[in-house]
Design an enzyme around this catalytic site. Sequence first.
Site, mmCIF file in Angstrom:
data_model
loop_
_atom_site.group_PDB
_atom_site.id
_atom_site.type_symbol
_atom_site.label_atom_id
_atom_site.label_comp_id
_atom_site.label_asym_id
_atom_site.label_seq_id
_atom_site.Cartn_x
_atom_site.Cartn_y
_atom_site.Cartn_z
ATOM 1 N N SER A 1 0.794 -1.222 0.000
ATOM 2 C CA SER A 1 0.000 0.000 0.000
ATOM 3 C C SER A 1 0.826 1.272 0.000
ATOM 4 C CB SER A 1 -0.951 0.014 1.194
ATOM 5 O OG SER A 1 -0.225 -0.152 2.387
ATOM 6 N N HIS B 1 1.650 3.935 6.865
ATOM 7 C CA HIS B 1 1.012 4.814 5.890
ATOM 8 C C HIS B 1 1.440 6.251 6.140
ATOM 9 C CE1 HIS B 1 -2.560 1.994 4.711
ATOM 10 N NE2 HIS B 1 -1.420 1.670 4.144
ATOM 11 N N ASP C 1 -7.568 5.906 5.267
ATOM 12 C CA ASP C 1 -7.590 4.697 6.086
ATOM 13 C C ASP C 1 -8.800 4.539 6.984
ATOM 14 O OD1 ASP C 1 -3.993 4.599 6.689
ATOM 15 O OD2 ASP C 1 -5.230 3.957 4.997
#
Lengths: 149, 188
Positions: free
Chosen positions: B64, B104, B130
Site C-alpha cells: 500500500s 502509511h 484509512d
Amino acid sequence: LRKNVEDFTGPRERSDLGFVTFDITADILNGKNGLQTFWNKNTLIIFDWNVKQLFLYLSAEYSTKNNALNQVVLWDKIMLRGDNPRLSLKDMKSKYFFFDDGNGLKGNRNITLTLSWNVVPNAGILPLVTGSGHVSVPFPDTYETTKSY
Amino acid sequence: RLCWPGSGAAAMDLFGDLRRMNKRQLYYQVLNFAMIVSSALMIWKGLIVVTGSESPIVVVLSGSMEPAFHRGDLLFLTNFHDDPIRAGEIVVFKVEGRDIPIVHRVIKVHEKGNGNIKFLTKGDNNEVDDRGLYKEGQNWLEKKDVVGRARGFLPYVGMVTIIMNDYPKFKYALLAVMGAYVLLKRES
C-alpha cells in the site's frame, strides 16, 4: 487561486469544505548546480544516485478556533527519478477534500499552502523537506451555495 | 573404520567430535551460545530505549505504500515524545485491538492548543484514506496509536522475516542450523 467555501454535510457532522484551485511551478534539480526559481525563491534539490523517488505534496496549514494547528494535504504526486523534474501545473483542483474539523474555514484569512516532499532513497534516511516558497490564501466570509467547481 | 567419500568424511568427523567432547566443553559451548543470544536481546532492548519506539525495526507487509516501499522492505522508526505529528510524515500505527502495524502517510492533522492531536492516514498506493481500516466508529488516530515515525529504510532485507512467517519449516530449519553451528564449532 480561486476559493469557495461550501457548507457540506460530510461523512461526519457539518464541517466546512474548502475548494482551492492552484498553479504549481517547480524546478527540481537533476544533480547540477544552478539557480532555480521555485515559487519566487531559490532552492536546490538533488535527484542523485540514491534517490528513488520524491513524494510531493501540497498541504494547507492554518489555525482555527477549534484547533491551534491544522494541516490538510490537498494534492500529492510521486516523482520518480527520471521523470521530468520541472512541474508546471495550472488550474489544478485539489485531489482530496479540504474538510476542516469544524467550521474554521469561513472567514479564515490565513491559510498557507506549502509544497513539501519526502525523499525516498534506494536505501537510507527518509527526510521530509519543505519547499521554500509558500502562498497565503484567505477564505471568504460567506458560504457559496452554488455547487459548481 | 569405514571410509566415506567426500563430505561424508566431514560428517563422520563431526559426530566423532561430538562424542569426544567432554562435559566441560559442552557447557562452555552452551554458555557461549547463551551469551550471543543475550547480547542480541540487549541490543534490541537498547534500540527500543534509544528510539522510544516499542518496535524500532519493522518489515513492510503490504504494497500500500508502493512505489516507495515494497513488501519485504525494512523500516527504522523513532518515536520521540516531543516530535510533533505533521502532514506528509510516514507513520507506523496499530489499530486498537489489532496486532498488525500499518505503515502509511499522514494526510490530515488537527492539533489543539493543549497538544492533543488527531490525524488521518492514507497509503500512497491506496485510492482512499484509512478510515475503513480504523476501528468501528473511529475517524481519527491519536498519538497513542503510533508505534513510530519512519526515519530510514533498507530494501528487501525484511524478506527473510516474511519467508520465516509464511514457511515455518524454513524458520525451524534455520534455527536448527544456527544452533548446530554455534554448539559444534570449536574455538581453536
